[in-house]
Design a protein around this motif. Structure first.
Motif, PDB file in Angstrom:
ATOM      1  N   VAL A 159     -17.171  48.909 -32.717  1.00  0.00           N
ATOM      2  CA  VAL A 159     -15.972  49.300 -31.972  1.00  0.00           C
ATOM      3  C   VAL A 159     -15.104  50.281 -32.748  1.00  0.00           C
ATOM      4  CG1 VAL A 159     -15.919  47.106 -30.739  1.00  0.00           C
ATOM      5  CG2 VAL A 159     -14.635  47.326 -32.867  1.00  0.00           C
ATOM      6  N   ASN A 184     -12.353  54.014 -24.796  1.00  0.00           N
ATOM      7  CA  ASN A 184     -12.367  53.767 -23.359  1.00  0.00           C
ATOM      8  C   ASN A 184     -11.658  54.935 -22.677  1.00  0.00           C
ATOM      9  OD1 ASN A 184     -12.088  52.832 -20.756  1.00  0.00           O
ATOM     10  ND2 ASN A 184     -11.013  50.949 -21.293  1.00  0.00           N
ATOM     11  N   LYS A 205     -20.596  48.327 -27.429  1.00  0.00           N
ATOM     12  CA  LYS A 205     -19.829  47.551 -28.411  1.00  0.00           C
ATOM     13  C   LYS A 205     -20.720  47.035 -29.539  1.00  0.00           C
ATOM     14  CE  LYS A 205     -15.962  46.409 -25.472  1.00  0.00           C
ATOM     15  NZ  LYS A 205     -14.917  45.439 -25.157  1.00  0.00           N
ATOM     16  N   ASP A 244     -11.553  50.805 -28.211  1.00  0.00           N
ATOM     17  CA  ASP A 244     -12.618  49.939 -27.711  1.00  0.00           C
ATOM     18  C   ASP A 244     -12.524  48.549 -28.343  1.00  0.00           C
ATOM     19  OD1 ASP A 244     -14.967  48.797 -26.829  1.00  0.00           O
ATOM     20  OD2 ASP A 244     -16.230  49.841 -28.272  1.00  0.00           O
ATOM     21  N   GLY A 276     -15.330  53.535 -30.941  1.00  0.00           N
ATOM     22  CA  GLY A 276     -15.460  53.450 -29.497  1.00  0.00           C
ATOM     23  C   GLY A 276     -14.160  53.778 -28.781  1.00  0.00           C
ATOM     24  N   LEU A 329     -16.953  53.961 -21.433  1.00  0.00           N
ATOM     25  CA  LEU A 329     -16.828  53.618 -22.838  1.00  0.00           C
ATOM     26  C   LEU A 329     -17.754  54.539 -23.617  1.00  0.00           C
ATOM     27  CD1 LEU A 329     -15.045  51.521 -24.172  1.00  0.00           C
ATOM     28  CD2 LEU A 329     -17.050  50.083 -24.472  1.00  0.00           C
TER      29      LEU A 329
END
Length: 341
Positions: A292, A297, A288, A310, A295, A163
Protein backbone atom coordinates in the motif's frame (compact mmCIF):
# COMPACT_ATOMS: atom_id res chain seq x y z
CA UNK A 1 3.10 30.41 -6.70
CA UNK A 2 0.61 28.13 -8.41
CA UNK A 3 -2.50 29.68 -9.85
CA UNK A 4 -5.74 28.91 -8.00
CA UNK A 5 -6.83 26.58 -10.78
CA UNK A 6 -3.85 24.35 -9.91
CA UNK A 7 -4.53 24.26 -6.18
CA UNK A 8 -5.00 20.90 -4.46
CA UNK A 9 -6.92 20.60 -1.21
CA UNK A 10 -5.88 17.89 1.26
CA UNK A 11 -8.62 16.91 3.71
CA UNK A 12 -7.53 15.68 7.13
CA UNK A 13 -9.75 12.57 7.16
CA UNK A 14 -10.87 11.04 10.46
CA UNK A 15 -9.27 12.92 13.35
CA UNK A 16 -9.05 9.68 15.37
CA UNK A 17 -6.98 7.93 12.71
CA UNK A 18 -3.67 8.58 10.99
CA UNK A 19 -5.13 10.95 8.39
CA UNK A 20 -3.95 14.18 10.06
CA UNK A 21 -0.49 12.71 10.64
CA UNK A 22 0.09 11.61 7.05
CA UNK A 23 -1.43 14.84 5.72
CA UNK A 24 1.00 17.09 7.60
CA UNK A 25 3.96 14.75 6.99
CA UNK A 26 3.24 14.59 3.26
CA UNK A 27 2.96 18.38 3.06
CA UNK A 28 6.21 18.80 5.00
CA UNK A 29 7.99 16.43 2.63
CA UNK A 30 6.58 18.13 -0.47
CA UNK A 31 6.37 21.80 0.59
CA UNK A 32 5.15 22.74 -2.85
CA UNK A 33 3.03 25.67 -3.85
CA UNK A 34 -0.63 25.02 -4.43
CA UNK A 35 -1.23 22.59 -1.54
CA UNK A 36 -3.67 23.53 1.21
CA UNK A 37 -4.81 21.38 4.14
CA UNK A 38 -8.48 21.40 5.09
CA UNK A 39 -9.23 20.47 8.67
CA UNK A 40 -9.24 21.37 12.34
CA UNK A 41 -6.22 23.52 13.17
CA UNK A 42 -5.82 22.01 16.64
CA UNK A 43 -5.93 18.45 15.30
CA UNK A 44 -3.36 19.25 12.63
CA UNK A 45 -1.06 20.99 15.14
CA UNK A 46 -1.24 17.89 17.32
CA UNK A 47 -0.46 15.71 14.29
CA UNK A 48 2.66 17.77 13.57
CA UNK A 49 3.88 17.29 17.13
CA UNK A 50 3.21 13.56 16.93
CA UNK A 51 5.19 13.32 13.69
CA UNK A 52 8.09 15.31 15.16
CA UNK A 53 7.53 18.31 12.89
CA UNK A 54 8.13 21.91 13.87
CA UNK A 55 6.50 24.18 11.32
CA UNK A 56 4.62 27.45 11.65
CA UNK A 57 0.93 27.23 10.75
CA UNK A 58 -0.79 29.76 8.53
CA UNK A 59 -4.51 29.61 9.31
CA UNK A 60 -6.43 30.82 6.25
CA UNK A 61 -9.80 32.48 6.35
CA UNK A 62 -10.42 31.20 2.81
CA UNK A 63 -8.61 28.99 0.32
CA UNK A 64 -8.00 31.88 -2.06
CA UNK A 65 -5.55 33.31 0.50
CA UNK A 66 -3.12 30.45 -0.22
CA UNK A 67 -0.93 32.54 -2.52
CA UNK A 68 -0.05 34.88 0.36
CA UNK A 69 1.27 32.14 2.69
CA UNK A 70 5.01 32.51 3.38
CA UNK A 71 7.33 29.63 2.45
CA UNK A 72 7.69 26.77 4.93
CA UNK A 73 4.38 27.60 6.64
CA UNK A 74 1.76 24.86 6.77
CA UNK A 75 -1.38 26.37 5.19
CA UNK A 76 -4.57 25.24 6.91
CA UNK A 77 -8.12 26.24 6.10
CA UNK A 78 -10.53 25.32 8.87
CA UNK A 79 -13.98 25.41 7.29
CA UNK A 80 -16.91 26.64 9.35
CA UNK A 81 -19.17 24.08 10.94
CA UNK A 82 -16.63 21.65 12.35
CA UNK A 83 -17.46 20.21 15.78
CA UNK A 84 -15.86 22.43 18.42
CA UNK A 85 -14.51 19.51 20.44
CA UNK A 86 -13.08 17.28 17.70
CA UNK A 87 -9.61 17.69 19.22
CA UNK A 88 -10.89 15.91 22.34
CA UNK A 89 -11.87 12.76 20.45
CA UNK A 90 -9.75 9.84 21.62
CA UNK A 91 -7.39 8.69 18.91
CA UNK A 92 -7.77 5.10 17.85
CA UNK A 93 -11.50 4.92 18.57
CA UNK A 94 -14.65 5.45 16.52
CA UNK A 95 -16.24 8.79 17.33
CA UNK A 96 -19.23 10.43 15.67
CA UNK A 97 -17.64 13.85 16.11
CA UNK A 98 -14.64 12.77 14.05
CA UNK A 99 -16.96 11.36 11.40
CA UNK A 100 -18.90 14.62 11.27
CA UNK A 101 -15.71 16.67 11.02
CA UNK A 102 -14.34 14.49 8.21
CA UNK A 103 -17.57 14.84 6.25
CA UNK A 104 -17.69 18.61 6.82
CA UNK A 105 -14.14 18.97 5.47
CA UNK A 106 -15.01 17.02 2.33
CA UNK A 107 -18.18 19.02 1.73
CA UNK A 108 -16.37 22.32 2.22
CA UNK A 109 -13.49 21.30 -0.03
CA UNK A 110 -15.86 20.34 -2.85
CA UNK A 111 -17.60 23.71 -2.55
CA UNK A 112 -14.24 25.46 -2.89
CA UNK A 113 -13.53 23.45 -6.04
CA UNK A 114 -16.95 24.25 -7.44
CA UNK A 115 -16.43 28.00 -7.03
CA UNK A 116 -13.03 27.82 -8.69
CA UNK A 117 -10.73 28.24 -5.69
CA UNK A 118 -9.15 24.81 -6.24
CA UNK A 119 -8.91 22.19 -8.96
CA UNK A 120 -8.58 18.91 -7.13
CA UNK A 121 -8.90 17.00 -3.92
CA UNK A 122 -6.63 14.57 -2.04
CA UNK A 123 -8.49 12.89 0.79
CA UNK A 124 -6.94 11.38 3.91
CA UNK A 125 -8.65 8.20 5.15
CA UNK A 126 -11.99 8.35 6.91
CA UNK A 127 -13.77 5.66 8.93
CA UNK A 128 -17.07 4.39 7.55
CA UNK A 129 -18.48 3.53 10.98
CA UNK A 130 -17.68 7.04 12.24
CA UNK A 131 -19.46 8.50 9.22
CA UNK A 132 -22.47 6.32 9.93
CA UNK A 133 -22.42 7.32 13.61
CA UNK A 134 -22.45 10.97 12.50
CA UNK A 135 -25.57 10.36 10.40
CA UNK A 136 -23.80 10.63 7.05
CA UNK A 137 -25.85 8.70 4.50
CA UNK A 138 -22.94 7.54 2.36
CA UNK A 139 -20.76 4.44 2.84
CA UNK A 140 -17.54 6.13 1.78
CA UNK A 141 -15.69 8.89 -0.05
CA UNK A 142 -16.64 7.75 -3.54
CA UNK A 143 -20.39 7.84 -2.99
CA UNK A 144 -20.23 11.10 -1.01
CA UNK A 145 -18.23 12.85 -3.72
CA UNK A 146 -20.59 11.56 -6.39
CA UNK A 147 -23.52 13.12 -4.52
CA UNK A 148 -21.69 16.39 -3.88
CA UNK A 149 -20.78 16.67 -7.57
CA UNK A 150 -24.44 16.41 -8.61
CA UNK A 151 -26.39 19.65 -9.06
CA UNK A 152 -29.88 19.71 -7.52
CA UNK A 153 -32.31 17.74 -9.65
CA UNK A 154 -29.57 16.35 -11.90
CA UNK A 155 -28.63 12.73 -12.48
CA UNK A 156 -25.49 11.75 -10.53
CA UNK A 157 -22.43 11.27 -12.75
CA UNK A 158 -21.38 7.64 -13.09
CA UNK A 159 -18.18 7.16 -11.11
CA UNK A 160 -15.79 4.29 -10.60
CA UNK A 161 -12.97 3.52 -8.20
CA UNK A 162 -9.51 2.86 -9.63
CA UNK A 163 -6.69 1.64 -7.44
CA UNK A 164 -3.25 2.08 -8.92
CA UNK A 165 0.37 1.53 -8.01
CA UNK A 166 3.47 1.53 -10.23
CA UNK A 167 2.83 -2.08 -11.28
CA UNK A 168 -0.93 -2.55 -11.52
CA UNK A 169 -4.18 -0.65 -12.07
CA UNK A 170 -7.66 -1.98 -11.38
CA UNK A 171 -11.10 -0.43 -11.88
CA UNK A 172 -14.16 -1.76 -10.08
CA UNK A 173 -17.63 -2.26 -11.55
CA UNK A 174 -19.23 -2.42 -8.09
CA UNK A 175 -17.84 -0.89 -4.92
CA UNK A 176 -19.15 -0.68 -1.35
CA UNK A 177 -22.00 -3.17 -1.31
CA UNK A 178 -22.31 -6.72 -0.07
CA UNK A 179 -20.97 -9.42 -2.35
CA UNK A 180 -24.48 -10.82 -2.84
CA UNK A 181 -25.81 -7.41 -3.84
CA UNK A 182 -22.81 -6.76 -6.09
CA UNK A 183 -23.55 -9.92 -8.07
CA UNK A 184 -27.22 -8.96 -8.33
CA UNK A 185 -26.25 -5.48 -9.56
CA UNK A 186 -24.14 -6.69 -12.47
CA UNK A 187 -25.53 -5.93 -15.91
CA UNK A 188 -24.16 -5.56 -19.40
CA UNK A 189 -24.90 -1.83 -19.21
CA UNK A 190 -22.96 -1.43 -15.93
CA UNK A 191 -19.93 -3.31 -17.23
CA UNK A 192 -19.98 -1.39 -20.52
CA UNK A 193 -20.22 1.93 -18.68
CA UNK A 194 -17.19 0.92 -16.60
CA UNK A 195 -15.21 0.10 -19.74
CA UNK A 196 -16.07 3.45 -21.28
CA UNK A 197 -15.14 5.37 -18.10
CA UNK A 198 -11.86 3.43 -17.80
CA UNK A 199 -10.93 4.02 -21.43
CA UNK A 200 -11.64 7.75 -21.24
CA UNK A 201 -9.75 8.14 -17.95
CA UNK A 202 -6.63 6.32 -19.12
CA UNK A 203 -6.58 8.39 -22.30
CA UNK A 204 -6.60 11.51 -20.11
CA UNK A 205 -3.69 9.99 -18.20
CA UNK A 206 -1.71 9.91 -21.45
CA UNK A 207 -2.25 6.31 -22.60
CA UNK A 208 -3.24 6.65 -26.25
CA UNK A 209 -4.93 3.28 -26.70
CA UNK A 210 -5.52 1.66 -23.30
CA UNK A 211 -5.47 -2.14 -23.19
CA UNK A 212 -8.29 -3.16 -20.88
CA UNK A 213 -8.48 -6.68 -19.49
CA UNK A 214 -11.86 -7.70 -18.10
CA UNK A 215 -11.81 -10.17 -15.23
CA UNK A 216 -14.58 -12.71 -14.99
CA UNK A 217 -16.77 -13.13 -11.95
CA UNK A 218 -16.70 -16.90 -11.50
CA UNK A 219 -13.83 -19.42 -11.15
CA UNK A 220 -12.05 -19.85 -14.49
CA UNK A 221 -14.31 -17.08 -15.85
CA UNK A 222 -17.23 -19.53 -15.73
CA UNK A 223 -15.53 -22.25 -17.79
CA UNK A 224 -18.01 -21.85 -20.64
CA UNK A 225 -20.99 -21.76 -18.29
CA UNK A 226 -20.04 -24.74 -16.13
CA UNK A 227 -19.32 -22.59 -13.06
CA UNK A 228 -21.76 -19.76 -13.68
CA UNK A 229 -23.12 -17.96 -16.72
CA UNK A 230 -22.57 -14.28 -15.85
CA UNK A 231 -19.62 -14.18 -18.22
CA UNK A 232 -21.77 -15.40 -21.12
CA UNK A 233 -24.90 -13.39 -20.32
CA UNK A 234 -23.45 -10.13 -19.00
CA UNK A 235 -19.72 -9.61 -19.33
CA UNK A 236 -18.91 -10.88 -22.82
CA UNK A 237 -21.70 -8.82 -24.48
CA UNK A 238 -20.37 -5.68 -22.75
CA UNK A 239 -16.87 -6.39 -24.06
CA UNK A 240 -18.21 -6.90 -27.58
CA UNK A 241 -20.10 -3.59 -27.48
CA UNK A 242 -17.01 -1.80 -26.15
CA UNK A 243 -14.91 -3.27 -28.95
CA UNK A 244 -17.48 -2.10 -31.48
CA UNK A 245 -16.98 1.40 -30.09
CA UNK A 246 -13.23 1.30 -30.59
CA UNK A 247 -12.23 0.34 -27.03
CA UNK A 248 -9.39 -2.18 -26.73
CA UNK A 249 -11.15 -4.40 -24.20
CA UNK A 250 -10.68 -8.14 -24.02
CA UNK A 251 -11.79 -11.07 -21.88
CA UNK A 252 -13.42 -12.16 -19.74
CA UNK A 253 -10.31 -13.70 -18.24
CA UNK A 254 -9.97 -16.00 -15.24
CA UNK A 255 -9.73 -13.64 -12.26
CA UNK A 256 -7.07 -15.76 -10.54
CA UNK A 257 -4.51 -15.17 -13.31
CA UNK A 258 -5.38 -11.96 -15.17
CA UNK A 259 -3.80 -9.69 -12.55
CA UNK A 260 -0.48 -11.50 -12.88
CA UNK A 261 -0.65 -10.99 -16.64
CA UNK A 262 -1.35 -7.28 -16.20
CA UNK A 263 1.35 -6.63 -13.63
CA UNK A 264 4.07 -4.43 -15.12
CA UNK A 265 7.30 -5.10 -13.25
CA UNK A 266 11.01 -5.32 -13.97
CA UNK A 267 11.54 -8.18 -16.39
CA UNK A 268 7.78 -8.69 -16.70
CA UNK A 269 6.09 -6.18 -19.01
CA UNK A 270 2.36 -6.13 -18.40
CA UNK A 271 0.03 -7.34 -21.11
CA UNK A 272 -2.66 -4.81 -20.11
CA UNK A 273 -2.85 -1.22 -18.89
CA UNK A 274 -5.73 -1.86 -16.50
CA UNK A 275 -7.91 -4.70 -15.23
CA UNK A 276 -11.64 -4.18 -14.79
CA UNK A 277 -12.96 -6.32 -11.92
CA UNK A 278 -16.59 -7.04 -11.10
CA UNK A 279 -16.42 -6.72 -7.30
CA UNK A 280 -14.51 -4.78 -4.65
CA UNK A 281 -12.26 -7.51 -3.25
CA UNK A 282 -11.66 -9.21 -6.60
CA UNK A 283 -9.99 -6.03 -7.79
CA UNK A 284 -8.38 -4.61 -4.67
CA UNK A 285 -6.74 -7.66 -3.11
CA UNK A 286 -4.15 -8.03 -5.92
CA UNK A 287 -3.19 -4.34 -5.82
CA UNK A 288 -2.99 -4.19 -2.04
CA UNK A 289 -0.98 -7.40 -1.90
CA UNK A 290 1.73 -5.62 -3.87
CA UNK A 291 1.95 -3.07 -1.04
CA UNK A 292 0.00 0.00 0.00
CA UNK A 293 3.01 2.30 0.25
CA UNK A 294 2.65 3.61 -3.30
CA UNK A 295 -0.97 2.70 -3.92
CA UNK A 296 -3.39 5.46 -4.91
CA UNK A 297 -7.16 5.46 -5.10
CA UNK A 298 -8.49 7.58 -8.00
CA UNK A 299 -12.18 8.34 -8.47
CA UNK A 300 -12.99 8.24 -12.17
CA UNK A 301 -15.93 10.16 -13.61
CA UNK A 302 -16.00 13.17 -11.28
CA UNK A 303 -15.85 16.69 -12.75
CA UNK A 304 -12.68 17.30 -10.70
CA UNK A 305 -9.54 15.38 -9.73
CA UNK A 306 -9.75 13.23 -6.61
CA UNK A 307 -7.15 10.86 -5.24
CA UNK A 308 -6.47 9.26 -1.86
CA UNK A 309 -3.99 6.91 -0.19
CA UNK A 310 -4.43 3.15 -0.54
CA UNK A 311 -5.01 2.45 3.15
CA UNK A 312 -7.43 3.13 5.96
CA UNK A 313 -7.42 5.03 9.24
CA UNK A 314 -5.01 2.60 11.00
CA UNK A 315 -6.50 3.21 14.44
CA UNK A 316 -3.93 0.84 15.95
CA UNK A 317 -1.07 3.28 15.34
CA UNK A 318 -2.94 6.60 15.38
CA UNK A 319 -1.11 9.20 17.44
CA UNK A 320 2.13 7.24 17.69
CA UNK A 321 3.99 9.10 14.93
CA UNK A 322 4.67 5.82 13.11
CA UNK A 323 2.32 6.47 10.18
CA UNK A 324 4.01 6.28 6.78
CA UNK A 325 3.04 9.18 4.49
CA UNK A 326 4.35 7.44 1.33
CA UNK A 327 0.90 6.58 -0.03
CA UNK A 328 -0.36 10.10 0.69
CA UNK A 329 2.63 11.54 -1.14
CA UNK A 330 1.90 9.22 -4.06
CA UNK A 331 -1.72 10.42 -4.03
CA UNK A 332 -0.59 14.05 -4.15
CA UNK A 333 1.81 13.29 -7.00
CA UNK A 334 -0.90 11.45 -8.94
CA UNK A 335 -3.36 14.31 -8.45
CA UNK A 336 -0.81 16.81 -9.72
CA UNK A 337 -0.29 14.75 -12.88
CA UNK A 338 -4.03 14.59 -13.48
CA UNK A 339 -4.74 18.32 -13.10
CA UNK A 340 -5.73 20.04 -16.36
CA UNK A 341 -2.85 21.85 -18.01
Amino acid sequence: MSAPTRTLLITMGDACGIGPEIAVAAWAAEQRAGLCLVGDVGVLRRAMAQMGLQLPVAQLESVDQLASVPPHCLPVWQPPGLPNDVLHCEQGRIDARAGAAAAACIEAAVREIQVGHAAGLVTAPLHKEALHAAGVDHPGHTEMLQALATPPGAVPPPVRMMLANPELRTVLVTIHVSLRRAIDMLSTELVLETLRISDAALRRFGIHAPRIAVAGLNPHAGEGGLFGDEELRIIAPAIQQAQAGGILASGPYAPDTVFMRARDAAGHPGEFDVVVAMTHDHGLIPVKYLGVEEGVNVTLGLPFVRTSPDHGTAFDIAGTGRADPASMRAAISMARRLLPR
